[in-house]
Design an enzyme around this catalytic site. Structure first.
Site, short mmCIF file in Angstrom:
data_model
loop_
_atom_site.label_atom_id
_atom_site.label_comp_id
_atom_site.label_asym_id
_atom_site.label_seq_id
_atom_site.Cartn_x
_atom_site.Cartn_y
_atom_site.Cartn_z
N TYR A 109 8.99 0.35 -6.28
CA TYR A 109 8.86 0.94 -4.94
C TYR A 109 10.13 0.66 -4.15
O TYR A 109 11.22 0.68 -4.70
CB TYR A 109 7.58 0.45 -4.25
CG TYR A 109 7.11 1.49 -3.25
CD1 TYR A 109 6.70 2.75 -3.70
CD2 TYR A 109 7.13 1.26 -1.90
CE1 TYR A 109 6.32 3.74 -2.81
CE2 TYR A 109 6.75 2.24 -1.00
CZ TYR A 109 6.35 3.47 -1.46
OH TYR A 109 5.98 4.46 -0.58
N ARG A 162 9.69 13.88 4.60
CA ARG A 162 10.28 12.70 5.25
C ARG A 162 10.13 11.51 4.32
O ARG A 162 9.35 10.60 4.56
CB ARG A 162 9.60 12.43 6.59
CG ARG A 162 10.33 11.41 7.46
CD ARG A 162 9.36 10.65 8.33
NE ARG A 162 8.39 9.90 7.57
CZ ARG A 162 8.55 8.62 7.20
NH1 ARG A 162 9.65 7.97 7.48
NH2 ARG A 162 7.60 8.00 6.52
N LYS A 180 3.08 4.75 -4.97
CA LYS A 180 1.96 4.21 -4.20
C LYS A 180 0.71 4.08 -5.08
O LYS A 180 -0.04 3.09 -4.96
CB LYS A 180 1.67 5.12 -3.00
CG LYS A 180 2.60 4.87 -1.81
CD LYS A 180 2.31 3.54 -1.15
CE LYS A 180 3.32 3.15 -0.08
NZ LYS A 180 3.18 3.86 1.17
N GLU A 251 1.12 10.70 2.85
CA GLU A 251 2.32 9.87 2.69
C GLU A 251 3.59 10.67 2.96
O GLU A 251 3.81 11.75 2.39
CB GLU A 251 2.36 9.32 1.25
CG GLU A 251 3.35 8.20 1.05
CD GLU A 251 2.92 6.90 1.71
OE1 GLU A 251 3.80 6.15 2.15
OE2 GLU A 251 1.70 6.64 1.76
N ASP A 252 4.43 10.16 3.85
CA ASP A 252 5.78 10.68 4.10
C ASP A 252 5.80 12.15 4.52
O ASP A 252 6.60 12.95 4.03
CB ASP A 252 6.67 10.44 2.88
CG ASP A 252 7.12 8.98 2.81
OD1 ASP A 252 6.72 8.20 3.68
OD2 ASP A 252 7.86 8.63 1.88
N ASP A 274 -0.67 6.45 5.66
CA ASP A 274 -0.13 5.10 5.49
C ASP A 274 1.07 4.86 6.39
O ASP A 274 1.28 3.75 6.87
CB ASP A 274 0.25 4.87 4.03
CG ASP A 274 0.56 3.42 3.74
OD1 ASP A 274 -0.22 2.55 4.18
OD2 ASP A 274 1.57 3.13 3.08
N ASP A 275 1.88 5.88 6.64
CA ASP A 275 3.05 5.70 7.51
C ASP A 275 2.64 5.41 8.94
O ASP A 275 3.31 4.66 9.64
CB ASP A 275 3.92 6.96 7.48
CG ASP A 275 4.35 7.33 6.08
OD1 ASP A 275 4.97 6.50 5.41
OD2 ASP A 275 4.03 8.45 5.64
N ASN A 426 13.15 1.87 5.69
CA ASN A 426 13.41 1.86 4.25
C ASN A 426 14.25 3.07 3.88
O ASN A 426 14.23 4.08 4.57
CB ASN A 426 12.09 1.92 3.48
CG ASN A 426 11.31 0.62 3.57
OD1 ASN A 426 11.87 -0.45 3.41
ND2 ASN A 426 10.02 0.72 3.86
N ASN A 470 5.82 -5.18 4.26
CA ASN A 470 5.64 -3.99 3.45
C ASN A 470 4.18 -3.54 3.47
O ASN A 470 3.27 -4.38 3.47
CB ASN A 470 6.08 -4.29 2.01
CG ASN A 470 6.16 -3.05 1.14
OD1 ASN A 470 5.14 -2.49 0.77
ND2 ASN A 470 7.37 -2.65 0.79
#
Length: 572
Positions: A109, A162, A180, A251-252, A274-275, A426, A470
């Site tokens: 990751y 993103r 993930k 996610e993202d 999650d973000d 990150n 994290n």
């Protein structure tokens, strides 16, 4: 993504029946054991001659793989090797990363997964997960109906717009859901056969990808607006219809979609972003742990957040809720957050509210809050905010490397005995500051949490491991609780419980000189504790029926798969 052909029995038990041929068994990552097939299995399955004669144990295979991994020159080379191992022998892959999680986490990751996404088309080998492309609109239900997906319980989905701090990676964003899902298994114990990474390929605006002859995605500008929303709605409806009790993690997604889609679907199925929520929970949990060191109550924190997107405002929202629970009014708590975007502090009269998303408007400071400030411009800069607000906490989710300058940090340290600074962006190259610099600029008084791993720093004359703030401390436990206890909805209250559970595990509770977070090697233990905390909150909120602590722990433990080989035999 599961077996090429579903075995007669799920490969979760100690014994697995299969009708696959010899070559198919060796090609199936959920059944393949390589040199660990026993003599009995080799005889029954017709594997003699297809494997070298020496039968090895799983532990011996792990040792051989670790020797090979450590012999490679870069973490990216190790990332590629591990991805190939995952696609050939999942049990061995998870044995490697669970036994060596601290060493392997930066490889599978952040930060290495960033390069994995950028170069995804060039290292692509075998299918894993699902690419649901816009040209296949109308076919999603048919794709999901394949029997190989009958056992799916958890999905991580991205649209690749993103990715970390790297921006639009198109179909290459698949590296994030794959990573993930691997952490869900390694840390949360979900069986790999029940997990499914998905990329919604709605095109890309990354011109380098579109010009790359090896790009594997749909060569088209990103679909937006009503077309995009219709595609997402078809996906969510198909998922809910196929798996009514599935856990779906977003996610993202870009900031204009992340919170909007979460709000639209959060009451439709068991889902979270999650973000937005995972990042908020780990930042909040780490801040609560830091309070054990600083002694400044949560109600007296002054928080500056660089980055006014969904992650930054998500962090503010959860910490605000914790402040309210501790006694502040919602308005008092909101006034303690200073969110700084590209143009400066979000402030009434200077920030164009029409351009903000609803989740951002909550953190626009009142004009009266900066009356009397000594500032260079009408809209305060980051340095203006630090000089005048005198923050106790500085959080970075901007994706802008080095944006916490020496002058800013020294100014903050003038007014706070123990400044708390979390550069969370990150991968490592995008971090707002390097821990060693933060230590130097604060004369060693800083309390640090970073998004990506950094080398140890020197503190009080000895090496000190930097806390990696994290999301892997949070989402595996939340997911394990949701599935083991059949929690129907993932609410913000559950993430608050997860943050508190993490804070309770802080070594700094007993020793102010210790780390804020448990070591990465304890992530499975952390996931279990977080799952229990989330489960208790779900009971308190009336989401699930009350059960004893022992029964809850037993359900969670039963859900945690260990990477050990089953006995494989032919179905008669």
């Amino acid at each position: 993504m599961g077996s090429k052909f579903p075995p007669v029995d799920m490969p979760i038990d100690a014994k697995v029946k299969t009708r696959l041929t010899e070559q198919d068994i060796l090609a199936d990552p959920l059944l393949n054991k390589g040199t660990a097939f026993t003599e009995e299995e080799r005889a029954e399955l017709g594997l003699h001659g297809l494997l070298p004669p020496n039968v090895m144990t799983l532990e011996e295979q792990v040792s051989r793989r670790m020797e090979a991994l450590r012999g490679l020159p870069t973490d990216f080379d190790r990332y590629v090797m591990l991805r190939e191992l995952q696609d050939s022998n999942e049990t061995l892959y998870y044995a490697v990363i669970t036994q060596h999680i601290e060493e392997m986490l930066p490889v599978i990751y952040t930060p290495t997964v960033g390069a994995g996404c950028q170069r995804f088309s060039h290292i692509y080998r075998k299918p894993r997960g699902l690419f649901l492309s816009y040209p296949h609109k109308g076919l999603i239900r048919k794709i999901l109906a394949n029997p190989r997906f009958d056992n799916i319980e958890a999905i991580v989905v991205t649209d690749g717009e993103r990715i970390l701090g790297l921006g639009d990676q198109g179909a290459g964003g698949m590296g994030i859901p794959i990573g993930k899902m691997a952490l869900y298994t390694a840390c949360g114990g979900l069986h790999p056969a029940t997990t499914l990474p998905i990329t919604l390929d709605v095109g890309t605006d990354n011109q380098e990808l579109l010009a790359d002859p090896l790009y594997i995605g749909w060569r088209h500008a990103r679909i937006r607006g009503a077309e995009y929303d219709e595609f997402i709605d078809e996906f969510v409806s198909a998922v809910k219809e196929r798996w009514p009790h599935v856990l779906l993690q977003w996610e993202d997604f870009a900031k204009n979609n992340a919170s909007r889609l979460l709000e639209k679907y959060r009451d439709t199925l068991c889902t979270f972003n999650d973000d937005v929520q995972g990042t908020a929970a780990v930042a909040s949990g780490t801040l609560l742990a830091a309070i054990n060191v600083t002694g400044v109550p949560v109600t007296e924190q002054r928080v500056v957040i660089l980055g006014g997107g969904s992650a930054g405002c998500g962090i503010a929202s959860l910490i605000q809720n914790i402040m309210v629970e501790a006694g502040l009014s919602a308005e008092e708590a909101a006034s303690r957050f200073y969110v700084v975007g590209r143009a400066g502090l979000m402030i009434e009269g200077k920030t164009d509210l029409a351009k903000l998303e609803p989740f951002q408007r909550r953190y626009v400071q009142k004009a009266t809050a900066i009356e009397g400030w000594d500032k260079e411009n009408d809209q305060p800069s980051m340095m203006d905010v630090i000089k005048n607000a005198k923050p106790t906490v500085l959080i970075g989710v901007s994706g802008q490397a080095g944006s916490f300058t020496e002058a800013m940090v020294r100014e903050m340290a003038k007014h706070v005995a123990r400044p708390v600074i979390f550069p969370l962006s990150n991968p490592t190259a995008n971090s707002e500051a390097r821990p060693a610099d933060l230590m130097a600029w604060t004369e060693g008084r800083v309390i640090i949490g970073t998004g990506s791993p950094f080398p140890p720093i020197e503190r009080n004359g000895r090496a000190f491991k930097v806390d990696q703030t994290n999301n892997s401390y949070i989402f595996p436990g939340v997911g394990a609780a949701a599935l083991a206890l059949k929690i129907p909805r993932i609410t913000d209250r559950l993430f608050m419980a997860a943050a508190k559970s993490l804070a309770e595990l802080s070594p700094a509770r007993a020793d102010a000189e210790a780390n804020l977070l448990p070591p990465v090697c304890k992530l499975r233990d952390v996931a279990r504790a977080v799952a229990i905390g989330v489960g208790k909150q779900a009971i308190a909120d009336g989401q699930i029926a009350p059960i004893s602590d022992a029964e809850m722990a037993a359900k969670i433990d039963a859900k945690m798969w260990e990477p050990v080989y089953p006995h494989v035999f032919l179905a008669k």
